[in-house]
Every structure is written in structure tokens, then in C-alpha cells.
Design a protein around this motif. Structure first.
Motif, mmCIF file in Angstrom:
data_model
loop_
_atom_site.group_PDB
_atom_site.id
_atom_site.type_symbol
_atom_site.label_atom_id
_atom_site.label_comp_id
_atom_site.label_asym_id
_atom_site.label_seq_id
_atom_site.Cartn_x
_atom_site.Cartn_y
_atom_site.Cartn_z
ATOM 1 N N ALA A 43 -16.884 -33.875 92.346
ATOM 2 C CA ALA A 43 -16.401 -33.372 91.064
ATOM 3 C C ALA A 43 -16.032 -31.906 91.264
ATOM 4 O O ALA A 43 -16.614 -31.211 92.108
ATOM 5 C CB ALA A 43 -17.472 -33.503 89.988
ATOM 6 N N GLU A 44 -15.076 -31.454 90.484
ATOM 7 C CA GLU A 44 -14.566 -30.094 90.625
ATOM 8 C C GLU A 44 -14.722 -29.316 89.324
ATOM 9 O O GLU A 44 -14.992 -29.897 88.267
ATOM 10 C CB GLU A 44 -13.081 -30.144 91.010
ATOM 11 C CG GLU A 44 -12.826 -30.853 92.313
ATOM 12 C CD GLU A 44 -11.350 -30.979 92.650
ATOM 13 O OE1 GLU A 44 -10.505 -30.785 91.750
ATOM 14 O OE2 GLU A 44 -11.040 -31.277 93.808
ATOM 15 N N PHE A 45 -14.513 -28.017 89.422
ATOM 16 C CA PHE A 45 -14.560 -27.137 88.263
ATOM 17 C C PHE A 45 -13.709 -27.718 87.128
ATOM 18 O O PHE A 45 -12.570 -28.124 87.345
ATOM 19 C CB PHE A 45 -14.042 -25.748 88.651
ATOM 20 C CG PHE A 45 -13.837 -24.825 87.489
ATOM 21 C CD1 PHE A 45 -14.921 -24.321 86.791
ATOM 22 C CD2 PHE A 45 -12.564 -24.472 87.085
ATOM 23 C CE1 PHE A 45 -14.742 -23.475 85.716
ATOM 24 C CE2 PHE A 45 -12.371 -23.626 86.017
ATOM 25 C CZ PHE A 45 -13.461 -23.124 85.327
ATOM 26 N N GLY A 46 -14.288 -27.785 85.946
ATOM 27 C CA GLY A 46 -13.580 -28.279 84.772
ATOM 28 C C GLY A 46 -13.715 -29.759 84.507
ATOM 29 O O GLY A 46 -13.440 -30.216 83.395
ATOM 30 N N ASP A 47 -14.128 -30.538 85.515
ATOM 31 C CA ASP A 47 -14.327 -31.980 85.283
ATOM 32 C C ASP A 47 -15.427 -32.193 84.249
ATOM 33 O O ASP A 47 -16.418 -31.465 84.214
ATOM 34 C CB ASP A 47 -14.745 -32.695 86.572
ATOM 35 C CG ASP A 47 -13.611 -32.917 87.547
ATOM 36 O OD1 ASP A 47 -12.442 -32.734 87.162
ATOM 37 O OD2 ASP A 47 -13.901 -33.283 88.713
ATOM 38 N N VAL A 48 -15.253 -33.212 83.432
ATOM 39 C CA VAL A 48 -16.305 -33.625 82.502
ATOM 40 C C VAL A 48 -17.080 -34.751 83.162
ATOM 41 O O VAL A 48 -16.497 -35.724 83.645
ATOM 42 C CB VAL A 48 -15.718 -34.084 81.145
ATOM 43 C CG1 VAL A 48 -16.816 -34.649 80.245
ATOM 44 C CG2 VAL A 48 -15.002 -32.916 80.458
ATOM 45 N N ILE A 49 -18.404 -34.586 83.181
ATOM 46 C CA ILE A 49 -19.285 -35.566 83.812
ATOM 47 C C ILE A 49 -20.074 -36.292 82.733
ATOM 48 O O ILE A 49 -20.662 -35.664 81.850
ATOM 49 C CB ILE A 49 -20.238 -34.886 84.805
ATOM 50 C CG1 ILE A 49 -19.436 -34.250 85.942
ATOM 51 C CG2 ILE A 49 -21.264 -35.880 85.345
ATOM 52 C CD1 ILE A 49 -20.265 -33.454 86.918
ATOM 53 N N VAL A 50 -20.070 -37.621 82.808
ATOM 54 C CA VAL A 50 -20.874 -38.451 81.919
ATOM 55 C C VAL A 50 -22.148 -38.811 82.684
ATOM 56 O O VAL A 50 -22.079 -39.432 83.742
ATOM 57 C CB VAL A 50 -20.115 -39.728 81.492
ATOM 58 C CG1 VAL A 50 -20.995 -40.600 80.608
ATOM 59 C CG2 VAL A 50 -18.815 -39.375 80.803
ATOM 60 N N ASN A 51 -23.284 -38.398 82.152
ATOM 61 C CA ASN A 51 -24.580 -38.636 82.768
ATOM 62 C C ASN A 51 -25.232 -39.828 82.090
ATOM 63 O O ASN A 51 -25.411 -39.837 80.870
ATOM 64 C CB ASN A 51 -25.460 -37.398 82.634
ATOM 65 C CG ASN A 51 -24.874 -36.218 83.372
ATOM 66 O OD1 ASN A 51 -25.161 -36.010 84.533
ATOM 67 N ND2 ASN A 51 -24.029 -35.440 82.695
ATOM 68 N N GLU A 52 -25.564 -40.842 82.888
ATOM 69 C CA GLU A 52 -26.096 -42.101 82.367
ATOM 70 C C GLU A 52 -27.428 -42.408 83.034
ATOM 71 O O GLU A 52 -27.674 -41.985 84.152
ATOM 72 C CB GLU A 52 -25.134 -43.244 82.677
ATOM 73 C CG GLU A 52 -23.739 -43.039 82.149
ATOM 74 C CD GLU A 52 -22.787 -44.148 82.581
ATOM 75 O OE1 GLU A 52 -21.804 -44.366 81.861
ATOM 76 O OE2 GLU A 52 -23.026 -44.792 83.633
ATOM 77 N N LEU A 53 -28.244 -43.179 82.340
ATOM 78 C CA LEU A 53 -29.498 -43.603 82.935
ATOM 79 C C LEU A 53 -30.027 -44.863 82.292
ATOM 80 O O LEU A 53 -29.508 -45.351 81.298
ATOM 81 C CB LEU A 53 -30.549 -42.494 82.896
ATOM 82 C CG LEU A 53 -30.842 -41.781 81.578
ATOM 83 C CD1 LEU A 53 -31.608 -42.645 80.615
ATOM 84 C CD2 LEU A 53 -31.612 -40.524 81.862
ATOM 85 N N ARG A 54 -31.068 -45.373 82.910
ATOM 86 C CA ARG A 54 -31.841 -46.486 82.375
ATOM 87 C C ARG A 54 -33.246 -46.363 82.963
ATOM 88 O O ARG A 54 -33.415 -45.903 84.099
ATOM 89 C CB ARG A 54 -31.241 -47.838 82.736
ATOM 90 C CG ARG A 54 -31.238 -48.155 84.224
ATOM 91 C CD ARG A 54 -30.598 -49.488 84.519
ATOM 92 N NE ARG A 54 -30.481 -49.695 85.961
ATOM 93 C CZ ARG A 54 -29.668 -50.558 86.502
ATOM 94 N NH1 ARG A 54 -28.880 -51.300 85.737
ATOM 95 N NH2 ARG A 54 -29.614 -50.708 87.802
#
Length: 151
Positions: A78-89
Motif C-alpha cells: 500500500a502507498e501514501f494516500g491509499d485507503v485501507i479497510v481493516n477487517e477481522l473475526r
């Protein structure tokens, strides 16, 4: 409420998004690998809030969590400015511990960036010894993901 996949395992639930800040990147212009541990930790903290069992409530109930193990597998950058979706279970709840599976995806293309897990041990605040994961926590997990994992 979560659903289950065809193996009976609860699906991953998105718990928060973050935009990659410049300070989180390395000289190569990608997210520095260690930052994902921070993202993983924030995802677990958000899970606790989502199930109405945050750190304040843990302390009121006389326990806390200690990290026993964490692991991440790096899949894509991932690079500067990317939006990251953090998921879990929550993958497993034992007597005095629980394991949370984690993954992060780039929002723009759903590309898997990292996956892994973190195992927490429930610890009594006074004795600093392992203690039973409270039923109320288990009930919160059940409501969050539609059931308890097979333990």
C-alpha cells in the motif's frame, strides 16, 4: 451481525478504515511493514468497542488482555494516500485466551495487503495471572459475528 462461510467459520467484518499517512511509509514509498501491527491493534480495539466491551469495561470487570502472539503475512504493498479497510473475526475463544484473525485490503481494488492473527490472554488485574474470558465478552463476540467460533 456477521455471517458464516461454508466451513462454519465466521466471515471477516470490516471494523475501520484508515488513509495511509506519509509518516507511515518508508523510503520506498510503501507502508512500512511495522505499521500494520498498529493497524491490527487498532482493529482489535475497535472490535472491543463494537461489542461494547472496551478496555474501560474490562478494567471495571477486573481483567485486561496481554498479547501472547501476533503474526502478519505481507501480500501486496500500500502507498501514501491509499485507503485501507481493516477487517477481522474472532477465530477462537479458549478458557483464558482468544485469537483474532486480521486482514487489511486496499479499498480501491479490494486487493489483500496483509493477513494474520493476534492472540490475547485474559489476565486478572490484581493477580496478573490468566483468568477466564468473561461470558459477557463471549456474548458480545456472538452478537458481532453471528456466533462463537468453534473452540
Amino acid at each position: 451481525m456477521g455471517t458464516t462461510d461454508n466451513t462454519g467459520q465466521s466471515d471477516f467484518q470490516p471494523v475501520f478504515e484508515n488513509r495511509v499517512r506519509f509518516a507511515e511509509t518508508d523510503q520506498q514509498g510503501i507502508v512500512f511493514y511495522g505499521e500494520y501491527f498498529t493497524f491490527q491493534d487498532e482493529a482489535v480495539s475497535q472490535l472491543f468497542r463494537d461489542i461494547d466491551y472496551d478496555y474501560d469495561r474490562m478494567h471495571e470487570d477486573g481483567w485486561q488482555v496481554h498479547v501472547a502472539n501476533t503474526e502478519l503475512n505481507y501480500r501486496n504493498a500500500a502507498e501514501f494516500g491509499d485507503v485501507i479497510v481493516n477487517e477481522l473475526r474472532v477465530a477462537e475463544i479458549g478458557t483464558a485466551s482468544f485469537t483474532v484473525d486480521y486482514r487489511a485490503k486496499r479499498a480501491a481494488d479490494d486487493q489483500l495487503l496483509v493477513d494474520g492473527s493476534v492472540t490475547h490472554v485474559a489476565v486478572d488485574l490484581e493477580t496478573e495471572r490468566p483468568t477466564r474470558v468473561p461470558d459477557a465478552f463471549r456474548e458480545g463476540v456472538t452478537a458481532f459475528q453471528g456466533g462463537l467460533p468453534d473452540s
